[in-house]
Design a protein around this motif. Structure first.
Motif, PDB file in Angstrom:
ATOM      1  N   ASP A  98       0.804  -1.215   0.000  1.00 13.29           N
ATOM      2  CA  ASP A  98       0.000   0.000   0.000  1.00 13.29           C
ATOM      3  C   ASP A  98       0.842   1.273   0.000  1.00 13.29           C
ATOM      4  N   LEU A  99       2.170   1.121   0.075  1.00 15.99           N
ATOM      5  CA  LEU A  99       3.041   2.303  -0.003  1.00 15.99           C
ATOM      6  C   LEU A  99       3.070   2.795  -1.442  1.00 15.99           C
ATOM      7  N   THR A 100       2.647   4.010  -1.663  1.00 23.27           N
ATOM      8  CA  THR A 100       2.553   4.536  -3.023  1.00 23.27           C
ATOM      9  C   THR A 100       3.581   5.637  -3.236  1.00 23.27           C
ATOM     10  N   ASP A 101       3.626   6.123  -4.464  1.00 23.80           N
ATOM     11  CA  ASP A 101       4.561   7.181  -4.827  1.00 23.80           C
ATOM     12  C   ASP A 101       4.272   8.431  -4.011  1.00 23.80           C
ATOM     13  N   SER A 102       5.286   8.958  -3.373  1.00 26.95           N
ATOM     14  CA  SER A 102       5.118  10.136  -2.526  1.00 26.95           C
ATOM     15  C   SER A 102       5.459  11.423  -3.264  1.00 26.95           C
ATOM     16  N   GLY A 103       5.343  11.390  -4.570  1.00 27.46           N
ATOM     17  CA  GLY A 103       5.617  12.585  -5.349  1.00 27.46           C
ATOM     18  C   GLY A 103       6.987  12.613  -5.976  1.00 27.46           C
ATOM     19  N   ASN A 104       7.805  11.558  -5.702  1.00 28.16           N
ATOM     20  CA  ASN A 104       9.108  11.474  -6.356  1.00 28.16           C
ATOM     21  C   ASN A 104       9.194  10.159  -7.108  1.00 28.16           C
ATOM     22  N   ASN A 105      10.242   9.985  -7.847  1.00 25.29           N
ATOM     23  CA  ASN A 105      10.399   8.788  -8.667  1.00 25.29           C
ATOM     24  C   ASN A 105      11.262   7.725  -8.004  1.00 25.29           C
ATOM     25  N   LEU A 106      11.574   7.907  -6.720  1.00 18.92           N
ATOM     26  CA  LEU A 106      12.393   6.927  -6.030  1.00 18.92           C
ATOM     27  C   LEU A 106      11.614   5.642  -5.811  1.00 18.92           C
ATOM     28  N   ALA A 107      12.317   4.505  -5.941  1.00 16.43           N
ATOM     29  CA  ALA A 107      11.673   3.209  -5.759  1.00 16.43           C
ATOM     30  C   ALA A 107      11.535   2.846  -4.294  1.00 16.43           C
ATOM     31  N   THR A 108      12.327   3.503  -3.442  1.00 18.68           N
ATOM     32  CA  THR A 108      12.344   3.172  -2.023  1.00 18.68           C
ATOM     33  C   THR A 108      11.820   4.324  -1.179  1.00 18.68           C
ATOM     34  N   VAL A 109      11.495   3.991   0.056  1.00 14.99           N
ATOM     35  CA  VAL A 109      11.075   5.016   1.009  1.00 14.99           C
ATOM     36  C   VAL A 109      11.619   4.621   2.379  1.00 14.99           C
ATOM     37  N   ASN A 110      12.078   5.594   3.137  1.00 18.67           N
ATOM     38  CA  ASN A 110      12.538   5.359   4.499  1.00 18.67           C
ATOM     39  C   ASN A 110      11.385   5.567   5.470  1.00 18.67           C
ATOM     40  N   ILE A 111      11.178   4.581   6.340  1.00 17.07           N
ATOM     41  CA  ILE A 111      10.124   4.692   7.332  1.00 17.07           C
ATOM     42  C   ILE A 111      10.722   4.458   8.717  1.00 17.07           C
ATOM     43  N   SER A 112      10.023   4.883   9.733  1.00 20.12           N
ATOM     44  CA  SER A 112      10.514   4.697  11.095  1.00 20.12           C
ATOM     45  C   SER A 112      10.496   3.217  11.448  1.00 20.12           C
ATOM     46  N   LEU A 113      11.319   2.843  12.416  1.00 21.63           N
ATOM     47  CA  LEU A 113      11.338   1.445  12.844  1.00 21.63           C
ATOM     48  C   LEU A 113       9.996   1.043  13.452  1.00 21.63           C
ATOM     49  N   GLU A 114       9.315   1.994  14.057  1.00 25.13           N
ATOM     50  CA  GLU A 114       7.996   1.695  14.611  1.00 25.13           C
ATOM     51  C   GLU A 114       7.011   1.339  13.496  1.00 25.13           C
ATOM     52  N   ASP A 115       7.041   2.104  12.399  1.00 25.52           N
ATOM     53  CA  ASP A 115       6.162   1.805  11.270  1.00 25.52           C
ATOM     54  C   ASP A 115       6.560   0.495  10.594  1.00 25.52           C
ATOM     55  N   PHE A 116       7.870   0.253  10.529  1.00 22.26           N
ATOM     56  CA  PHE A 116       8.330  -1.013   9.958  1.00 22.26           C
ATOM     57  C   PHE A 116       7.854  -2.188  10.807  1.00 22.26           C
ATOM     58  N   TYR A 117       7.948  -2.025  12.112  1.00 28.17           N
ATOM     59  CA  TYR A 117       7.494  -3.074  13.026  1.00 28.17           C
ATOM     60  C   TYR A 117       6.000  -3.350  12.832  1.00 28.17           C
ATOM     61  N   ALA A 118       5.223  -2.296  12.726  1.00 28.34           N
ATOM     62  CA  ALA A 118       3.776  -2.458  12.561  1.00 28.34           C
ATOM     63  C   ALA A 118       3.434  -3.188  11.270  1.00 28.34           C
ATOM     64  N   GLY A 119       4.211  -2.908  10.217  1.00 24.79           N
ATOM     65  CA  GLY A 119       3.901  -3.511   8.926  1.00 24.79           C
ATOM     66  C   GLY A 119       4.496  -4.882   8.696  1.00 24.79           C
ATOM     67  N   ALA A 120       5.627  -5.184   9.354  1.00 24.01           N
ATOM     68  CA  ALA A 120       6.363  -6.404   9.001  1.00 24.01           C
ATOM     69  C   ALA A 120       6.577  -7.380  10.150  1.00 24.01           C
ATOM     70  N   LYS A 121       6.132  -7.071  11.352  1.00 21.97           N
ATOM     71  CA  LYS A 121       6.441  -7.949  12.488  1.00 21.97           C
ATOM     72  C   LYS A 121       5.855  -9.346  12.320  1.00 21.97           C
ATOM     73  N   ASP A 122       4.729  -9.463  11.613  1.00 21.50           N
ATOM     74  CA  ASP A 122       4.092 -10.768  11.422  1.00 21.50           C
ATOM     75  C   ASP A 122       4.361 -11.365  10.048  1.00 21.50           C
ATOM     76  N   ALA A 123       5.272 -10.762   9.293  1.00 22.50           N
ATOM     77  CA  ALA A 123       5.595 -11.292   7.953  1.00 22.50           C
ATOM     78  C   ALA A 123       6.191 -12.687   8.069  1.00 22.50           C
ATOM     79  N   ASP A 124       5.835 -13.549   7.140  1.00 20.57           N
ATOM     80  CA  ASP A 124       6.364 -14.920   7.140  1.00 20.57           C
ATOM     81  C   ASP A 124       7.828 -14.955   6.744  1.00 20.57           C
TER      82      ASP A 124
END
Length: 373
Positions: free
Chosen positions: A269-295
Motif C-alpha cells: 500500500d506504499l505509493t509514490d510520494s511525489g518522487n520517482n524513487l523506488a524506495t522510502v525510508n520509514i521509522s522502525l515503529e512503522d516497519f514493526y507495525a507492517g512487518a512484524k508478522d511477515a512470514d
C-alpha cells in the motif's frame, strides 16, 4: 504491415532529414515498416524504417540509429541525436546497462566505464577493466574528458543522474560524443526492465541475440504463472545507519517480483510520494507495525552491505528480535551483485519462489539469496 508515408505528413522530427534521404534514393516517400515489438517496456519506443534505420524515443528524446555504410539524413531537427553504426568505444556510466550488453556479447563495444573495477560485481566487466580492455573514465558528474576523447568515444550511456549535472551532458555533446540517457529504472516491472536489452540489440546490431536472451528469460519464469499464490507475506528491506528502515514502494519492480514468486508484499500500500524513487525510508515503529508478522524477511544487502548472522541483523535493529520471521528463522539476505545483474532477475524470482514454497531450501540451490542463521 508496411505503411508508405508522404513527406508532407511526416512529423517534424524527420521532415528535413527524410527529404535529404529520399533525394539520395530517388523517392519522395519514406517507408516505415512499423514499430519494433515490445511486450513490457514503457519507457522507450523504436520505430523501424526501410533501409535499417531506427528511431528510438526515450522520454521525448529522439535518437536516429543509422546503419553502417549509410549516411545520416542531412538537416535533421536539432534535437535528434544521430547514432552512426557501428557504435564503438562506449563510455558506459549507467551500471544497469552493462549486464544487457554482456548478455548479447557486446562487451567489446565498451571502452570506458563510469564505475571502477573493484565496484563491479559482474565478472566480465571487472576482468575487462583489470585487463585494460575497459578504462575508468570518471563518474557521471566528473568524467575524464581527455580519456573519453582519446578513446574516440562513439556513445555515452548515462542514467538520469546526469540531469543533476546538465553541464556534463552538454560538454560531452559539445565534444561530439552523443549521450543516450537510459530510463530502465523507471520501468515498474522486472520484465519491462529486462526488455531494455532489445534497445541495446538495436544499437549494436544484435537484435536477434537480444530477442533470444529476452525470450529465454521470460520462459524461465513462465511456469510460475500457472501456480497459485503461496500465501506467504514478505518484507524486503534494509536498516540504515540512522535507524530507519528502507523498503520498496508497492508499485516497485521488486514488489512485483515478490508477487510473481507467489508472495504477498506487506508494504504493497506504499505509493509514490511525489518522487520517482523506488524506495522510502520509514521509522522502525512503522516497519514493526507492517512487518512484524511477515512470514519471510529479505534483507537488501545492496544498500548497507551483506548480513550473515542473526546476531548481526539484531545488532543493527534490536527490535527485529520480536519479528515472527526472525523467531522462526526465515530471514534471507540478497547478494550485493543483485542490481548490477539486471538480466538475472528471473533467478531471484525463482529463488524467492523456492523460499516461499519450500521454506528452507539449501543455499546451494539459490543464486541470489542466502539464509541468515
Amino acid at each position: 504491415m508496411k505503411r508508405l508515408i508522404m513527406l508532407a505528413a511526416l512529423p517534424a522530427l524527420l521532415l528535413a532529414g527524410c527529404a535529404a534521404q529520399s533525394a539520395a534514393s530517388g523517392t519522395e516517400t519514406l517507408t516505415v515498416t512499423g514499430s519494433y515489438p515490445l511486450q513490457y517496456a514503457q519507457q522507450f519506443t523504436i520505430d523501424e524504417c526501410e533501409g535499417g534505420y531506427h528511431l528510438i524515443i526515450i522520454d521525448g528524446t529522439r535518437y536516429l540509429v543509422v546503419p553502417e555504410g549509410e549516411n545520416a539524413p542531412a538537416e535533421l531537427d536539432a534535437d535528434i541525436t544521430v547514432l552512426q553504426q557501428p557504435i564503438e568505444n562506449i563510455y558506459l556510466v549507467s551500471s544497469s546497462a552493462m549486464d544487457p550488453i554482456i548478455s548479447i556479447d557486446g562487451l567489446d563495444t565498451v571502452a570506458l566505464s563510469g564505475t571502477q573495477a573493484d565496484n563491479w560485481y559482474l565478472d566480465a566487466a571487472k576482468t575487462a577493466m583489470k585487463n585494460g580492455q575497459i578504462a575508468y573514465a570518471g563518474k557521471y558528474s566528473a568524467p575524464d574528458y581527455e580519456t573519453i576523447l582519446a578513446a574516440n568515444c562513439g556513445l555515452a550511456i548515462e542514467n538520469t543522474m546526469i540531469y543533476h549535472t546538465p553541464e556534463v551532458k552538454e560538454q560531452l555533446e559539445k565534444f561530439g560524443v552523443p549521450v543516450l540517457v537510459e530510463r530502465s529504472s523507471y520501468e515498474s516491472g522486472p520484465l519491462a526492465r529486462m526488455e531494455w536489452v532489445k534497445l541495446y540489440g538495436v544499437l549494436l546490431g544484435k537484435t536477434d541475440e537480444a530477442e533470444q536472451v529476452f525470450d529465454d528469460a521470460v520462459q524461465r519464469i513462465a511456469p510460475l504463472e500457472n501456480e497459485s499464490a503461496t500465501g506467504k507475506t514478505v518484507a524486503f528491506f534494509s536498516i540504515t545507519s540512522n535507524n530507519l528502515a528502507t523498503v520498496r514502494k508497492g508499485g516497485d519492480y521488486v514488489a512485483k517480483m515478490i508477487e510473481m514468486a507467489g508472495g504477498d508484499y506487506v508494504f504493497s500500500d506504499l505509493t509514490d510520494s511525489g518522487n520517482n524513487l523506488a524506495t522510502v525510508n520509514i521509522s522502525l515503529e512503522d516497519f514493526y507495525a507492517g512487518a512484524k508478522d511477515a512470514d519471510v524477511l529479505i534483507y537488501n544487502s545492496t544498500i548497507e552491505g551483506e548480513i550473515r548472522t542473526m546476531d548481526e541483523l539484531i545488532a543493527k535493529c534490536p527490535l527485529l528480535a520480536q519479528f515472527k520471521a526472525v523467531q522462526q528463522g526465515n530471514v534471507w539476505c540478497t547478494a550485493q551483485s543483485l542490481f548490477q545483474q539486471s538480466m538475472e532477475m528471473p533467478d531471484l524470482i525463482l529463488d524467492m519462489n523456492k523460499v516461499f514454497t519450500e521454506g528452507t531450501p539449501d543455499d546451494s540451490e539459490l543464486k541470489f539469496l542466502t539464509k541468515i542463521t
